[in-house]
Design an enzyme around this catalytic site. Structure first.
Site, PDB file in Angstrom:
ATOM      1  N   ASP A  83     -19.958 -23.677 -12.329  1.00  0.00           N
ATOM      2  CA  ASP A  83     -19.917 -23.189 -10.948  1.00  0.00           C
ATOM      3  C   ASP A  83     -18.685 -22.314 -10.756  1.00  0.00           C
ATOM      4  O   ASP A  83     -18.750 -21.214 -10.204  1.00  0.00           O
ATOM      5  CB  ASP A  83     -19.881 -24.396 -10.008  1.00  0.00           C
ATOM      6  CG  ASP A  83     -19.770 -23.982  -8.553  1.00  0.00           C
ATOM      7  OD1 ASP A  83     -20.518 -23.075  -8.166  1.00  0.00           O
ATOM      8  OD2 ASP A  83     -18.942 -24.556  -7.829  1.00  0.00           O
ATOM      9  N   ARG A 143     -12.175 -24.811   1.291  1.00  0.00           N
ATOM     10  CA  ARG A 143     -12.270 -24.538  -0.146  1.00  0.00           C
ATOM     11  C   ARG A 143     -11.337 -25.458  -0.937  1.00  0.00           C
ATOM     12  O   ARG A 143     -10.447 -26.076  -0.359  1.00  0.00           O
ATOM     13  CB  ARG A 143     -11.883 -23.067  -0.433  1.00  0.00           C
ATOM     14  CG  ARG A 143     -12.894 -22.050   0.087  1.00  0.00           C
ATOM     15  CD  ARG A 143     -14.182 -22.127  -0.688  1.00  0.00           C
ATOM     16  NE  ARG A 143     -15.241 -21.221  -0.242  1.00  0.00           N
ATOM     17  CZ  ARG A 143     -16.252 -21.556   0.565  1.00  0.00           C
ATOM     18  NH1 ARG A 143     -16.343 -22.760   1.060  1.00  0.00           N
ATOM     19  NH2 ARG A 143     -17.191 -20.683   0.874  1.00  0.00           N
ATOM     20  N   ASN A 200     -27.549 -17.657  -2.255  1.00  0.00           N
ATOM     21  CA  ASN A 200     -27.525 -18.562  -1.098  1.00  0.00           C
ATOM     22  C   ASN A 200     -28.613 -18.308  -0.071  1.00  0.00           C
ATOM     23  O   ASN A 200     -28.706 -19.036   0.917  1.00  0.00           O
ATOM     24  CB  ASN A 200     -26.165 -18.464  -0.397  1.00  0.00           C
ATOM     25  CG  ASN A 200     -25.106 -19.260  -1.132  1.00  0.00           C
ATOM     26  OD1 ASN A 200     -25.400 -19.970  -2.083  1.00  0.00           O
ATOM     27  ND2 ASN A 200     -23.870 -19.142  -0.683  1.00  0.00           N
ATOM     28  N   TRP A 214      -9.958 -16.200  -0.686  1.00  0.00           N
ATOM     29  CA  TRP A 214     -11.297 -16.607  -1.098  1.00  0.00           C
ATOM     30  C   TRP A 214     -12.205 -15.376  -1.117  1.00  0.00           C
ATOM     31  O   TRP A 214     -12.716 -14.993  -2.147  1.00  0.00           O
ATOM     32  CB  TRP A 214     -11.869 -17.691  -0.160  1.00  0.00           C
ATOM     33  CG  TRP A 214     -13.355 -17.779  -0.324  1.00  0.00           C
ATOM     34  CD1 TRP A 214     -14.017 -18.319  -1.387  1.00  0.00           C
ATOM     35  CD2 TRP A 214     -14.349 -17.241   0.535  1.00  0.00           C
ATOM     36  NE1 TRP A 214     -15.383 -18.145  -1.238  1.00  0.00           N
ATOM     37  CE2 TRP A 214     -15.606 -17.484  -0.063  1.00  0.00           C
ATOM     38  CE3 TRP A 214     -14.303 -16.560   1.757  1.00  0.00           C
ATOM     39  CZ2 TRP A 214     -16.807 -17.086   0.521  1.00  0.00           C
ATOM     40  CZ3 TRP A 214     -15.503 -16.161   2.339  1.00  0.00           C
ATOM     41  CH2 TRP A 214     -16.732 -16.434   1.719  1.00  0.00           C
ATOM     42  N   HIS A 228     -21.790 -13.502   5.503  1.00  0.00           N
ATOM     43  CA  HIS A 228     -21.612 -14.904   5.102  1.00  0.00           C
ATOM     44  C   HIS A 228     -21.912 -15.797   6.312  1.00  0.00           C
ATOM     45  O   HIS A 228     -22.903 -15.567   6.990  1.00  0.00           O
ATOM     46  CB  HIS A 228     -20.192 -15.093   4.545  1.00  0.00           C
ATOM     47  CG  HIS A 228     -20.086 -16.161   3.517  1.00  0.00           C
ATOM     48  ND1 HIS A 228     -19.873 -17.468   3.837  1.00  0.00           N
ATOM     49  CD2 HIS A 228     -20.167 -16.109   2.176  1.00  0.00           C
ATOM     50  CE1 HIS A 228     -19.834 -18.198   2.730  1.00  0.00           C
ATOM     51  NE2 HIS A 228     -20.013 -17.399   1.701  1.00  0.00           N
ATOM     52  N   GLU A 242     -30.020 -25.607  -4.949  1.00  0.00           N
ATOM     53  CA  GLU A 242     -28.702 -26.219  -4.768  1.00  0.00           C
ATOM     54  C   GLU A 242     -28.703 -26.918  -3.404  1.00  0.00           C
ATOM     55  O   GLU A 242     -28.138 -27.986  -3.220  1.00  0.00           O
ATOM     56  CB  GLU A 242     -27.625 -25.135  -4.803  1.00  0.00           C
ATOM     57  CG  GLU A 242     -26.202 -25.645  -4.640  1.00  0.00           C
ATOM     58  CD  GLU A 242     -25.208 -24.498  -4.560  1.00  0.00           C
ATOM     59  OE1 GLU A 242     -24.625 -24.146  -5.599  1.00  0.00           O
ATOM     60  OE2 GLU A 242     -25.008 -23.952  -3.467  1.00  0.00           O
ATOM     61  N   SER A 272     -25.542 -12.730  -0.803  1.00  0.00           N
ATOM     62  CA  SER A 272     -25.735 -11.629  -1.755  1.00  0.00           C
ATOM     63  C   SER A 272     -27.160 -11.081  -1.698  1.00  0.00           C
ATOM     64  O   SER A 272     -27.380  -9.874  -1.592  1.00  0.00           O
ATOM     65  CB  SER A 272     -25.405 -12.103  -3.170  1.00  0.00           C
ATOM     66  OG  SER A 272     -26.252 -13.173  -3.556  1.00  0.00           O
TER      67      SER A 272
HETATM   68  C1  LIG Z   1     -15.854 -16.045  -3.823  1.00  0.00           C
HETATM   69  C2  LIG Z   1     -17.176 -15.656  -3.235  1.00  0.00           C
HETATM   70  C3  LIG Z   1     -18.244 -16.517  -3.362  1.00  0.00           C
HETATM   71  C4  LIG Z   1     -19.488 -16.176  -2.874  1.00  0.00           C
HETATM   72  N1  LIG Z   1     -20.515 -17.032  -3.104  1.00  0.00           N
HETATM   73  C5  LIG Z   1     -21.774 -16.633  -2.861  1.00  0.00           C
HETATM   74  C6  LIG Z   1     -22.864 -17.400  -3.360  1.00  0.00           C
HETATM   75  O1  LIG Z   1     -22.687 -18.444  -3.992  1.00  0.00           O
HETATM   76  N2  LIG Z   1     -24.119 -16.937  -3.143  1.00  0.00           N
HETATM   77  C7  LIG Z   1     -24.366 -15.778  -2.458  1.00  0.00           C
HETATM   78  O2  LIG Z   1     -25.543 -15.407  -2.324  1.00  0.00           O
HETATM   79  N3  LIG Z   1     -23.339 -15.037  -1.951  1.00  0.00           N
HETATM   80  C8  LIG Z   1     -22.059 -15.423  -2.151  1.00  0.00           C
HETATM   81  N4  LIG Z   1     -20.994 -14.660  -1.708  1.00  0.00           N
HETATM   82  C9  LIG Z   1     -21.248 -13.595  -0.708  1.00  0.00           C
HETATM   83  C10 LIG Z   1     -21.691 -12.242  -1.259  1.00  0.00           C
HETATM   84  O3  LIG Z   1     -20.882 -11.880  -2.312  1.00  0.00           O
HETATM   85  C11 LIG Z   1     -21.627 -11.210  -0.134  1.00  0.00           C
HETATM   86  O4  LIG Z   1     -22.406 -11.679   0.936  1.00  0.00           O
HETATM   87  C12 LIG Z   1     -22.145  -9.819  -0.511  1.00  0.00           C
HETATM   88  O5  LIG Z   1     -21.501  -9.351  -1.657  1.00  0.00           O
HETATM   89  C13 LIG Z   1     -21.943  -8.814   0.626  1.00  0.00           C
HETATM   90  O6  LIG Z   1     -22.495  -7.583   0.228  1.00  0.00           O
HETATM   91  P1  LIG Z   1     -21.920  -6.168   0.749  1.00  0.00           P
HETATM   92  O7  LIG Z   1     -22.649  -5.114   0.019  1.00  0.00           O
HETATM   93  O8  LIG Z   1     -21.903  -6.157   2.223  1.00  0.00           O
HETATM   94  O9  LIG Z   1     -20.393  -6.166   0.296  1.00  0.00           O
HETATM   95  P2  LIG Z   1     -19.780  -6.042  -1.238  1.00  0.00           P
HETATM   96  O10 LIG Z   1     -20.771  -6.609  -2.149  1.00  0.00           O
HETATM   97  O11 LIG Z   1     -18.461  -6.610  -1.131  1.00  0.00           O
HETATM   98  O12 LIG Z   1     -19.751  -4.469  -1.442  1.00  0.00           O
HETATM   99  C14 LIG Z   1     -18.863  -3.604  -0.754  1.00  0.00           C
HETATM  100  C15 LIG Z   1     -18.577  -2.405  -1.658  1.00  0.00           C
HETATM  101  O13 LIG Z   1     -17.954  -1.363  -0.918  1.00  0.00           O
HETATM  102  C16 LIG Z   1     -16.900  -0.801  -1.711  1.00  0.00           C
HETATM  103  N5  LIG Z   1     -15.955  -0.192  -0.765  1.00  0.00           N
HETATM  104  C17 LIG Z   1     -15.198  -0.840   0.155  1.00  0.00           C
HETATM  105  N6  LIG Z   1     -14.494   0.044   0.874  1.00  0.00           N
HETATM  106  C18 LIG Z   1     -14.824   1.279   0.410  1.00  0.00           C
HETATM  107  C19 LIG Z   1     -14.420   2.593   0.772  1.00  0.00           C
HETATM  108  N7  LIG Z   1     -13.566   2.817   1.776  1.00  0.00           N
HETATM  109  N8  LIG Z   1     -14.921   3.649   0.066  1.00  0.00           N
HETATM  110  C20 LIG Z   1     -15.813   3.435  -0.948  1.00  0.00           C
HETATM  111  N9  LIG Z   1     -16.219   2.202  -1.326  1.00  0.00           N
HETATM  112  C21 LIG Z   1     -15.744   1.141  -0.642  1.00  0.00           C
HETATM  113  C22 LIG Z   1     -16.357  -2.002  -2.455  1.00  0.00           C
HETATM  114  O14 LIG Z   1     -15.603  -1.638  -3.573  1.00  0.00           O
HETATM  115  C23 LIG Z   1     -17.646  -2.734  -2.808  1.00  0.00           C
HETATM  116  O15 LIG Z   1     -18.213  -2.299  -4.009  1.00  0.00           O
HETATM  117  C24 LIG Z   1     -19.697 -14.949  -2.176  1.00  0.00           C
HETATM  118  C25 LIG Z   1     -18.611 -14.080  -2.031  1.00  0.00           C
HETATM  119  C26 LIG Z   1     -17.357 -14.414  -2.556  1.00  0.00           C
HETATM  120  C27 LIG Z   1     -16.216 -13.471  -2.417  1.00  0.00           C
END
Ligand SMILES: Cc1cc2nc3c(=O)[nH]c(=O)nc-3n(C[C@H](O)[C@H](O)[C@H](O)COP(=O)(O)OP(=O)(O)OC[C@H]3O[C@@H](n4cnc5c(N)ncnc54)[C@H](O)[C@@H]3O)c2cc1C
Length: 602
Positions: free
Chosen positions: A327, A239, A52, A208, A364, A117, A411
């Protein structure tokens, strides 16, 4: 375990951090600790069907300045423009790495570019997105500790404002782990199940945003005294009903439209009322996400629901049909199961749309999280204190959902922010080569605290005469419904249509204080429940921050996400500001205050 750089959470941001830390810190020890297994952990676990955040600068599609303007409008004026700009100028290189590592990105046959997209999104075949990214992180990290849940960050014995490491336990064998590090990057995701979900009964785990996003990023930081921002900026997403299927591909790529129950387009219907309450933000292009929610909620209040998304009007070719199904199959399989189980053929029938329960996240469409330093070359003095993405605690960095003030990273942007944080953390380690010390006394106390729920169970279970109810304790699943109910009813969940006021919020705070007192009596029969107990502790602290921030901001800044009925208008004159907070674990006291919101891009 001693390391130079400790990364907590191996999701998108954590993997980005590991990759970049190795690039700049060839000889450093870089450790990832993850509560699940990084191959399929985090919000991307199930896969995604779009990236995204991609500028497309090599094709002159967008500039970082365009991105800043977009995010500023979508967040009703309040973003850290230095952080947004920093993500935007680097994110394309991240996406190119993903492609090099084997992520199948869909091309547009006519233009020869990535298939768009929407303006910022590109389409991918993303079922294996996370394993591909995790492989790169695995090659980069010195060691990965999977299945260890971090419960606390620990401060340097001689300097409470310097992080020294973290502690946690192995969720499979119960070992207590102590990680010492010169720099720590928290990348442990957003928060769900703080508010009562729409789903019920045995489906209640379904949300979600990922149910395993349990607020650790916020609670770990709050616990060590880091400053937070925008915790009142909850996210409510529209959603597909029941399966929480995302709408992006349907609205943007397939051009489906939404109508009320009577077939009427409603989105621009309330523009005059919205302008009177929320000002010129209603004229932003694209129309801000929260205002789209607001229009939908107005239709529901008027009784003109269900709101339909007309999938049946757009699936007129095989290619489009495949895109629609893939999708969900790449990202939210449960939505296709809902279709099958409810006799919905998307080629023939529209689907219902519904707004979700509120979530807390920094990556997000909203920007809750830590208040962090920006990059040296663009951040004004108010936003810069030495190292990019360092929180207000020395040596403690964050990325992805952890960092506040910069929405729409998604992501690719989260991975990019992990890279930025890691580059700065390497510099920090080079400037501060000494390993901080942790006192044995505080470690002994922490060990006792971590396993308290097991001890509570051992002593309390003898009072059970029948079933599972003991007068001495509660289980995490009982606490979580108490928390969700409280937040829903008093802090503006979906029950009261996201609406609250000062009287409700103050009562909510009284109930939250009692809930926090009772947390001492949480019990865990086994390690699985111990993990649930700690996830709950993290959720509760996050929820309290949300509640206190919501009390503090006396306006309705993001209608459709939250309404302060006692302050129904957006008030730029007094509240074009960030709301920040700090929690003092030793006294239990909170401080709330404001920070300026500066415009850097014209
Ligand atoms: C249904 C859905 C649809 C999405 N659609 C899109 C899309 O189409 N395109 C896009 O680009 N993005 C999309 N996203 C958003 C994207 O997934 C997130 O923005 C991104 O994953 C955030 O990254 P992060 O590393 O902050 O968190 P995450 O990727 O969630 O990583 C957090 C990590 O920390 C670990 N963790 C948590 N607590 C602890 C703890 N206490 N000790 C050790 N480990 C821990 C978790 O297990 C996880 O592995 C979507 C998300 C969802 C849920």
């Amino acid at each position: 375990m001693n390391s130079d750089i400790l990364i907590i959470g191996g999701g998108m941001a954590g993997c980005g951090a590991a990759y970049e830390a190795r690039y700049w810190g060839r000889n450093l020890s870089v450790v990832i600790v993850e509560k699940a297994h990084i191959e399929r952990s985090g919000a991307v676990a199930m896969g995604l069907s779009a990236i995204n955040c991609y500028m497309g600068m090599r094709w002159n599609e967008n500039t970082p300045e365009d991105f800043v303007r977009y995010t500023r409008n979508d967040l009703m004026g309040l973003v850290r423009e230095d952080l947004e700009f920093d993500i935007a100028r680097h994110v394309d290189s991240t996406v190119h790495l993903f492609e090099e590592w084997g992520l199948p990105i869909i091309y547009d046959n006519e233009t020869g570019r990535y298939k768009r997209e929407g303006k910022w999104q590109i389409l991918i075949h993303g079922e294996s997105y996370k394993p591909i990214v995790a492989e790169a992180a695995t090659k980069a990290a010195s060691k990965i500790y999977n299945r260890i849940m971090i419960t606390h960050l620990v401060a340097d014995e001689h300097n409470p404002n310097r992080v020294a490491g973290a502690v946690g336990f192995n969720v499979r064998d119960g070992s207590f782990y102590i990680f010492r590090a010169k720099a720590v990057i928290v990348a442990s995701g957003g928060a769900t199940h703080i508010f009562r979900p729409r789903s019920v009964g045995e489906g209640a785990g379904r949300t979600w945003y990922a149910p395993w996003s349990t607020g650790s990023a916020y609670a770990l930081l709050l616990g060590i005294g880091a400053e937070m921002t925008q915790m009142e900026n909850k996210l409510v997403v529209t959603r597909f009903k029941d399966g929480y299927g995302p709408v992006g591909a349907w609205f943007l790529a397939l051009k489906a439209v939404a109508t009320n129950a009577y077939g009427e387009n409603y989105e621009q219907k309330y523009i005059d009322e919205q302008r009177a309450l929320y000002g010129n933000y209603v004229d932003s292009k694209p129309f801000p996400t929260c205002l789209r929610n607001d229009a939908l909620l107005r239709e529901i209040k008027a009784g003109r629901h269900p709101i339909y998304i007309h999938t049946e009007r757009v699936l007129d070719t095989r290619e489009k049909e495949e895109l629609g199904h893939e999708d969900f199959l790449d990202m939210t399989m449960s939505q296709t199961i809902v279709w099958a189980s409810q006799n919905i053929d998307p080629k023939k029938k529209p689907s219902e749309l519904q707004t979700s329960e509120p979530y807390i996240m920094g990556s997000h469409a909203t920007c809750s999280g830590a208040w962090a330093s920006g990059p040296q070359d663009i951040s004004p003095a108010d936003y810069f204190w030495g190292y990019n993405r360092m929180t207000t605690v020395n040596g403690l960095f964050g990325a992805g959902d952890t960092i506040g003030g910069s929405a729409h990273k998604f992501s690719s942007g989260s991975f990019t922010e992990g890279r930025l944080a890691a580059k700065a953390a390497v510099k920090y380690v080079r400037d501060h080569p000494e390993l901080p010390e942790i006192s044995e006394k505080s470690l002994a106390e922490l060990r006792q605290e971590v396993f308290l729920p097991i001890a509570n169970y051992s002593s309390g279970r003898n009072l059970i005469v029948k079933g599972t109810v003991s007068p001495l304790y509660l289980y995490a699943d009982q606490f979580v419904v108490r928390l969700e109910k409280l937040m829903d009813e008093y802090v503006g969940g979906w029950g009261p249509m996201y609406t609250t006021n000062e009287i409700l919020l103050n009562r909510g705070l009284e109930l939250m204080t009692m809930l926090r007192e009772d947390l001492r009596h949480i019990a865990a029969e086994n390690l699985h429940q111990l993990q649930r107990a700690w996830e709950l502790y993290h959720r509760v602290l996050t929820a309290e921050a949300v509640l206190r921030h919501t009390i503090f901001r006396k306006e309705t800044r993001w209608p459709g996400y939250c309404y302060r009925a006692d302050y129904p208008k957006l008030d730029d004159e007094n509240w074009h500001l960030f709301v920040n907070s700090k929690f003092d674990q030793s006294t239990g006291k909170w401080q709330l205050f404001t920070k300026p919101c500066l415009q850097l891009v014209p």
